[in-house]
Design a protein around this motif. Structure first.
Motif, PDB file in Angstrom:
ATOM      1  N   ALA A 123     -11.563 -10.172  11.958  1.00 37.34           N
ATOM      2  CA  ALA A 123     -12.374  -9.372  11.043  1.00 37.34           C
ATOM      3  C   ALA A 123     -11.621  -9.152   9.732  1.00 37.34           C
ATOM      4  O   ALA A 123     -12.198  -9.266   8.638  1.00 37.34           O
ATOM      5  N   GLU A 124     -10.339  -8.850   9.834  1.00 35.26           N
ATOM      6  CA  GLU A 124      -9.516  -8.652   8.632  1.00 35.26           C
ATOM      7  C   GLU A 124      -9.363  -9.951   7.849  1.00 35.26           C
ATOM      8  O   GLU A 124      -9.364  -9.947   6.615  1.00 35.26           O
ATOM      9  N   ARG A 125      -9.247 -11.049   8.560  1.00 40.45           N
ATOM     10  CA  ARG A 125      -9.117 -12.343   7.885  1.00 40.45           C
ATOM     11  C   ARG A 125     -10.369 -12.670   7.094  1.00 40.45           C
ATOM     12  O   ARG A 125     -10.302 -13.145   5.951  1.00 40.45           O
ATOM     13  N   CYS A 126     -11.542 -12.414   7.688  1.00 38.34           N
ATOM     14  CA  CYS A 126     -12.793 -12.636   6.960  1.00 38.34           C
ATOM     15  C   CYS A 126     -12.881 -11.742   5.735  1.00 38.34           C
ATOM     16  O   CYS A 126     -13.248 -12.189   4.644  1.00 38.34           O
ATOM     17  N   ALA A 127     -12.552 -10.481   5.904  1.00 35.71           N
ATOM     18  CA  ALA A 127     -12.661  -9.513   4.811  1.00 35.71           C
ATOM     19  C   ALA A 127     -11.731  -9.858   3.654  1.00 35.71           C
ATOM     20  O   ALA A 127     -12.044  -9.560   2.493  1.00 35.71           O
ATOM     21  N   ALA A 128     -10.605 -10.501   3.967  1.00 29.67           N
ATOM     22  CA  ALA A 128      -9.615 -10.814   2.929  1.00 29.67           C
ATOM     23  C   ALA A 128      -9.865 -12.146   2.246  1.00 29.67           C
ATOM     24  O   ALA A 128      -9.184 -12.482   1.267  1.00 29.67           O
ATOM     25  N   ALA A 129     -10.825 -12.920   2.729  1.00 29.83           N
ATOM     26  CA  ALA A 129     -11.072 -14.256   2.177  1.00 29.83           C
ATOM     27  C   ALA A 129     -11.710 -14.141   0.795  1.00 29.83           C
ATOM     28  O   ALA A 129     -12.844 -13.698   0.669  1.00 29.83           O
ATOM     29  N   GLU A 130     -10.988 -14.555  -0.235  1.00 27.26           N
ATOM     30  CA  GLU A 130     -11.489 -14.441  -1.601  1.00 27.26           C
ATOM     31  C   GLU A 130     -11.940 -15.772  -2.183  1.00 27.26           C
ATOM     32  O   GLU A 130     -12.574 -15.807  -3.236  1.00 27.26           O
ATOM     33  N   THR A 131     -11.613 -16.866  -1.530  1.00 32.11           N
ATOM     34  CA  THR A 131     -12.020 -18.186  -2.012  1.00 32.11           C
ATOM     35  C   THR A 131     -12.954 -18.838  -1.001  1.00 32.11           C
ATOM     36  O   THR A 131     -12.997 -18.457   0.180  1.00 32.11           O
ATOM     37  N   GLY A 132     -13.676 -19.839  -1.455  1.00 32.30           N
ATOM     38  CA  GLY A 132     -14.564 -20.552  -0.557  1.00 32.30           C
ATOM     39  C   GLY A 132     -13.816 -21.206   0.592  1.00 32.30           C
ATOM     40  O   GLY A 132     -14.276 -21.179   1.739  1.00 32.30           O
ATOM     41  N   ASP A 133     -12.643 -21.787   0.302  1.00 29.00           N
ATOM     42  CA  ASP A 133     -11.878 -22.457   1.349  1.00 29.00           C
ATOM     43  C   ASP A 133     -11.390 -21.460   2.396  1.00 29.00           C
ATOM     44  O   ASP A 133     -11.448 -21.730   3.602  1.00 29.00           O
ATOM     45  N   ALA A 134     -10.890 -20.315   1.950  1.00 31.01           N
ATOM     46  CA  ALA A 134     -10.398 -19.304   2.887  1.00 31.01           C
ATOM     47  C   ALA A 134     -11.532 -18.753   3.730  1.00 31.01           C
ATOM     48  O   ALA A 134     -11.384 -18.535   4.944  1.00 31.01           O
ATOM     49  N   ALA A 135     -12.686 -18.523   3.109  1.00 33.25           N
ATOM     50  CA  ALA A 135     -13.831 -18.007   3.845  1.00 33.25           C
ATOM     51  C   ALA A 135     -14.324 -19.024   4.868  1.00 33.25           C
ATOM     52  O   ALA A 135     -14.659 -18.673   6.005  1.00 33.25           O
ATOM     53  N   LEU A 136     -14.360 -20.295   4.486  1.00 35.49           N
ATOM     54  CA  LEU A 136     -14.812 -21.347   5.399  1.00 35.49           C
ATOM     55  C   LEU A 136     -13.866 -21.470   6.590  1.00 35.49           C
ATOM     56  O   LEU A 136     -14.315 -21.620   7.739  1.00 35.49           O
ATOM     57  N   ALA A 137     -12.568 -21.381   6.346  1.00 32.13           N
ATOM     58  CA  ALA A 137     -11.600 -21.458   7.442  1.00 32.13           C
ATOM     59  C   ALA A 137     -11.765 -20.276   8.395  1.00 32.13           C
ATOM     60  O   ALA A 137     -11.684 -20.441   9.624  1.00 32.13           O
ATOM     61  N   ALA A 138     -12.013 -19.093   7.840  1.00 30.12           N
ATOM     62  CA  ALA A 138     -12.219 -17.915   8.680  1.00 30.12           C
ATOM     63  C   ALA A 138     -13.491 -18.066   9.507  1.00 30.12           C
ATOM     64  O   ALA A 138     -13.530 -17.699  10.694  1.00 30.12           O
ATOM     65  N   ALA A 139     -14.542 -18.604   8.911  1.00 26.47           N
ATOM     66  CA  ALA A 139     -15.793 -18.798   9.637  1.00 26.47           C
ATOM     67  C   ALA A 139     -15.617 -19.808  10.770  1.00 26.47           C
ATOM     68  O   ALA A 139     -16.160 -19.623  11.877  1.00 26.47           O
ATOM     69  N   ARG A 140     -14.872 -20.867  10.536  1.00 28.08           N
ATOM     70  CA  ARG A 140     -14.624 -21.854  11.588  1.00 28.08           C
ATOM     71  C   ARG A 140     -13.859 -21.234  12.750  1.00 28.08           C
ATOM     72  O   ARG A 140     -14.154 -21.496  13.924  1.00 28.08           O
ATOM     73  N   SER A 141     -12.889 -20.396  12.412  1.00 24.28           N
ATOM     74  CA  SER A 141     -12.137 -19.718  13.460  1.00 24.28           C
ATOM     75  C   SER A 141     -13.036 -18.769  14.249  1.00 24.28           C
ATOM     76  O   SER A 141     -12.949 -18.678  15.476  1.00 24.28           O
ATOM     77  N   ALA A 142     -13.926 -18.071  13.538  1.00 29.39           N
ATOM     78  CA  ALA A 142     -14.850 -17.151  14.203  1.00 29.39           C
ATOM     79  C   ALA A 142     -15.793 -17.899  15.141  1.00 29.39           C
ATOM     80  O   ALA A 142     -16.093 -17.428  16.249  1.00 29.39           O
ATOM     81  N   ALA A 143     -16.265 -19.070  14.721  1.00 25.10           N
ATOM     82  CA  ALA A 143     -17.153 -19.862  15.573  1.00 25.10           C
ATOM     83  C   ALA A 143     -16.426 -20.299  16.844  1.00 25.10           C
ATOM     84  O   ALA A 143     -16.991 -20.249  17.946  1.00 25.10           O
ATOM     85  N   TRP A 144     -15.199 -20.715  16.701  1.00 24.50           N
ATOM     86  CA  TRP A 144     -14.413 -21.176  17.859  1.00 24.50           C
ATOM     87  C   TRP A 144     -14.127 -20.031  18.816  1.00 24.50           C
ATOM     88  O   TRP A 144     -14.368 -20.130  20.034  1.00 24.50           O
ATOM     89  N   HIS A 145     -13.613 -18.907  18.282  1.00 27.45           N
ATOM     90  CA  HIS A 145     -13.296 -17.768  19.133  1.00 27.45           C
ATOM     91  C   HIS A 145     -14.552 -17.177  19.756  1.00 27.45           C
ATOM     92  O   HIS A 145     -14.537 -16.755  20.920  1.00 27.45           O
TER      93      HIS A 145
END
Length: 238
Positions: A123-145
């Motif tokens: 949740a903190e990783r998603c909230a801290a994502a300020e770029t498209g790449d960071a947000a996409l990486a967080a979303a991929r991790s969320a889908a996997w977990h």
């Protein structure tokens, strides 16, 4: 002005596309925007059906919200009915809008959903994502977990935890696609809403922010827009 806008609020927004509205009818948000702007009425089944003067990502996101919102929430979109016609802009602006819809959805909707699913660090990783790449990486991790947790909860017969994890996996998958398809950004809100109170209000705030990027829609007189909507309902001459 408040009185004029109140008159516009008499229009009913409905999920899906509809025949030209009669006295008791209504339309989706984009069809209402077409009528309010004085443009020839057309059925809108996707943002590709909108007039060229409509911003594609804004129209796609608004349409996605319109179709996903419960009837009790859809009225929130009426404040945007005068702001879509004339919002089309250069490709780089439209790309910035698409990026904002995706990143903001991940930070402010997917992130809290991760918390509900028992993943505070994600949740903190998603909230801290300020770029498209960071947000996409967080979303991929969320889908996997989310997928892993949903499978584990199913084996353990922990149905509520499984429902939350499955919703996280589905919502994160939509978030991954949102970087290319702004309608999928609306699916972020759709997936999270059953588990996160206030999600629809947040989604409308995100639309408001995206509308502030680039060209603003033409000014439309509220009373004139109200007369156009009434004429479409057959309540007065056009």
């Amino acid at each position: 002005m408040a009185d004029g806008f109140g008159h516009i609020l008499n229009w009913r927004l409905l999920a899906g596309s509809h025949p030209f509205p009669g006295p008791d009818g209504g339309t989706c948000i984009n069809e209402a925007a077409v009528v309010a702007a004085g443009l020839p009425y057309r059925a809108i089944r996707s943002s590709a059906d909108c007039p060229p003067c409509f911003s594609h990502p804004l129209a796609a996101y608004a349409l996605g919200l319109n179709d996903a919102m419960p009837d009790a929430e859809r009225h929130r979109l009426m404040v945007f009915v005068l702001r879509l016609s004339g919002s089309a802009d250069r490709p780089e602006i439209e790309a910035a809008r698409t990026r904002h819809l995706a990143v903001a959805g991940i930070r402010r909707i997917l992130g809290p959903l991760c918390g509900v699913a028992g993943l505070p660090e994600l949740a903190e990783r998603c909230a801290a994502a300020e770029t498209g790449d960071a947000a996409l990486a967080a979303a991929r991790s969320a889908a996997w977990h989310g997928g892993l947790r949903a499978e584990d909860a199913s084996h353990r017969r922990h149905w509520l935890a499984g429902a939350r994890a499955a919703a996280l996996a589905r919502t994160a998958t939509a978030a991954i696609r949102a970087s290319a398809d702004p309608r999928c950004a609306a699916e972020i809100a759709e997936g999270a809403a059953p588990f996160l109170p206030g999600t629809w209000a947040t989604a409308c705030t995100i639309l408001e922010e995206a509308l502030a990027i680039g060209r603003q829609a033409m000014d439309i007189d509220l009373l004139l827009a109200g007369r156009r909507l009434d004429a479409a309902r057959g309540l007065q001459p056009a």
